[in-house]
Design a protein around this motif. Structure first.
Motif, mmCIF file in Angstrom:
data_model
loop_
_atom_site.group_PDB
_atom_site.id
_atom_site.type_symbol
_atom_site.label_atom_id
_atom_site.label_comp_id
_atom_site.label_asym_id
_atom_site.label_seq_id
_atom_site.Cartn_x
_atom_site.Cartn_y
_atom_site.Cartn_z
ATOM 1 N N LEU A 1 22.151 51.447 51.861
ATOM 2 C CA LEU A 1 22.581 50.812 53.107
ATOM 3 C C LEU A 1 22.598 49.290 52.967
ATOM 4 C CD1 LEU A 1 23.376 51.160 56.083
ATOM 5 C CD2 LEU A 1 20.951 51.175 56.649
ATOM 6 N N ILE A 2 21.586 48.726 52.329
ATOM 7 C CA ILE A 2 21.527 47.268 52.127
ATOM 8 C C ILE A 2 22.678 46.818 51.241
ATOM 9 C CG2 ILE A 2 20.180 45.433 51.030
ATOM 10 C CD1 ILE A 2 17.693 46.774 52.165
ATOM 11 N N GLU A 3 22.995 47.576 50.196
ATOM 12 C CA GLU A 3 24.114 47.230 49.314
ATOM 13 C C GLU A 3 25.440 47.258 50.070
ATOM 14 O OE1 GLU A 3 23.998 49.855 45.934
ATOM 15 O OE2 GLU A 3 22.063 49.041 45.262
ATOM 16 N N SER A 4 25.620 48.248 50.938
ATOM 17 C CA SER A 4 26.884 48.326 51.683
ATOM 18 C C SER A 4 27.006 47.175 52.691
ATOM 19 C CB SER A 4 27.041 49.683 52.356
ATOM 20 O OG SER A 4 26.079 49.863 53.363
ATOM 21 N N VAL A 5 25.904 46.767 53.297
ATOM 22 C CA VAL A 5 25.935 45.613 54.215
ATOM 23 C C VAL A 5 26.237 44.339 53.435
ATOM 24 C CG1 VAL A 5 24.527 44.185 55.750
ATOM 25 C CG2 VAL A 5 24.470 46.662 55.972
ATOM 26 N N ASP A 6 25.623 44.152 52.265
ATOM 27 C CA ASP A 6 25.902 42.987 51.425
ATOM 28 C C ASP A 6 27.374 42.930 51.032
ATOM 29 O OD1 ASP A 6 23.436 41.796 51.433
ATOM 30 O OD2 ASP A 6 22.756 42.715 49.555
ATOM 31 N N LYS A 7 27.916 44.080 50.648
ATOM 32 C CA LYS A 7 29.320 44.143 50.241
ATOM 33 C C LYS A 7 30.238 43.781 51.411
ATOM 34 C CE LYS A 7 32.725 47.251 48.235
ATOM 35 N NZ LYS A 7 33.031 48.622 47.842
ATOM 36 N N MET A 8 29.907 44.294 52.589
ATOM 37 C CA MET A 8 30.707 43.997 53.772
ATOM 38 C C MET A 8 30.665 42.496 54.089
ATOM 39 S SD MET A 8 30.184 44.947 57.782
ATOM 40 C CE MET A 8 28.662 44.089 57.732
ATOM 41 N N LEU A 9 29.470 41.913 54.035
ATOM 42 C CA LEU A 9 29.339 40.482 54.337
ATOM 43 C C LEU A 9 30.087 39.631 53.309
ATOM 44 C CD1 LEU A 9 25.595 40.273 55.433
ATOM 45 C CD2 LEU A 9 27.603 40.003 56.890
ATOM 46 N N ALA A 10 30.062 40.057 52.067
ATOM 47 C CA ALA A 10 30.696 39.279 51.003
ATOM 48 C C ALA A 10 32.214 39.395 51.012
ATOM 49 C CB ALA A 10 30.146 39.717 49.649
ATOM 50 N N THR A 11 32.750 40.523 51.394
ATOM 51 C CA THR A 11 34.200 40.710 51.278
ATOM 52 C C THR A 11 34.912 40.829 52.624
ATOM 53 O OG1 THR A 11 33.900 43.100 51.023
ATOM 54 C CG2 THR A 11 34.035 41.801 49.000
ATOM 55 N N LYS A 12 34.521 41.747 53.415
ATOM 56 C CA LYS A 12 35.272 42.054 54.635
ATOM 57 C C LYS A 12 35.171 40.946 55.682
ATOM 58 C CE LYS A 12 35.286 46.791 53.730
ATOM 59 N NZ LYS A 12 35.853 47.920 53.726
ATOM 60 N N ILE A 13 34.003 40.346 55.842
ATOM 61 C CA ILE A 13 33.845 39.263 56.823
ATOM 62 C C ILE A 13 34.705 38.066 56.410
ATOM 63 C CG2 ILE A 13 32.210 37.624 57.855
ATOM 64 C CD1 ILE A 13 31.879 40.403 58.971
ATOM 65 N N ALA A 14 34.710 37.743 55.113
ATOM 66 C CA ALA A 14 35.525 36.624 54.627
ATOM 67 C C ALA A 14 36.997 36.853 54.919
ATOM 68 C CB ALA A 14 35.289 36.422 53.133
ATOM 69 N N ARG B 1 41.516 32.425 61.298
ATOM 70 C CA ARG B 1 42.021 31.058 61.103
ATOM 71 C C ARG B 1 43.544 31.038 61.060
ATOM 72 N NH1 ARG B 1 38.906 30.750 56.704
ATOM 73 N NH2 ARG B 1 36.756 30.666 57.307
ATOM 74 N N GLU B 2 44.132 32.021 60.362
ATOM 75 C CA GLU B 2 45.590 32.102 60.264
ATOM 76 C C GLU B 2 46.214 32.331 61.634
ATOM 77 O OE1 GLU B 2 48.897 34.998 58.202
ATOM 78 O OE2 GLU B 2 46.951 34.769 57.203
ATOM 79 N N GLU B 3 45.631 33.214 62.411
ATOM 80 C CA GLU B 3 46.145 33.517 63.746
ATOM 81 C C GLU B 3 46.033 32.296 64.664
ATOM 82 O OE1 GLU B 3 44.840 36.518 67.247
ATOM 83 O OE2 GLU B 3 45.126 37.440 65.259
#
Length: 184
Positions: free
Chosen positions: A17-30, A37-39
């Motif tokens: 679960l911690i790995e999936s949250v880290d991955k989400m924060l690193a990729t999907k949030i960015a 910003r584009e919108e």
């Protein structure tokens, strides 16, 4: 509140679960932030129009409008006159000669602000309207006003705005036209 809890009874961390949250924060949030910003950049700026708002995105509510050096720009009276009675009290303790104080006496008072000499030098140049190396009561009041503006965190202009020129130092366009005209 936590002193009554037994930490050994807390469930263990789930590394997956911690790995999936880290991955989400690193990729999907960015990616989402980039999309926001584009919108936002595609939307036209909100313009307010009419009266005091004409030609301004924010009207009188924009950053710096009527603050700092621009305070009093659209007032009928000289904004410095609002505090001039206080500045006059100081001015007359500095022993004016023929209605003016010397640079030495003005410097002593201006140094009380604890502003750097470079800033005080700029204030002097802005306030000494007639460039005679001395300050009359209006020029001294202007210097004190500029010191206050700087102490409040605002920037000083490179040239004195028209609305801050002391009344006795303002050019009178009517008088200039009457007395300084040339014959054709």
């Amino acid at each position: 509140m936590l002193q009554h809890y037994d930490f050994s009874k807390f469930p263990s961390l789930k590394m997956k679960l911690i790995e999936s949250v880290d991955k989400m924060l690193a990729t999907k949030i960015a990616v989402l932030m980039a999309m926001i910003r584009e919108e936002e950049s595609k939307q036209p700026p909100a313009m307010v129009s009419g009266g005091a708002f004409e030609g301004s995105e924010d009207g009188p509510f924009g950053r710096g409008y009527g603050e700092g050096i621009s305070a009093g720009a659209d007032a009928d009276d000289w904004i410095v006159s609002r505090d001039k009675h206080r500045y006059d009290e100081i001015f007359y303790t500095l022993m004016p000669i023929n209605g003016k104080i010397t640079g030495v006496n003005a410097k002593k008072e201006m140094m009380n602000s604890r502003l750097p000499n470079t800033v005080l030098g700029k204030i002097w140049k802005l306030a000494d309207c007639d460039r005679d190396g001395m300050l009359d009561d209006e020029e001294f009041a202007l210097a004190q006003h500029l010191i206050q503006i700087k102490l409040e965190g605002y920037e000083l202009p490179s040239e004195l705005p028209d609305h801050l020129v002391p009344p006795s130092h303002r050019k009178n366009p009517t008088a200039d036209a009457l007395y300084n005209h040339t014959e054709d």
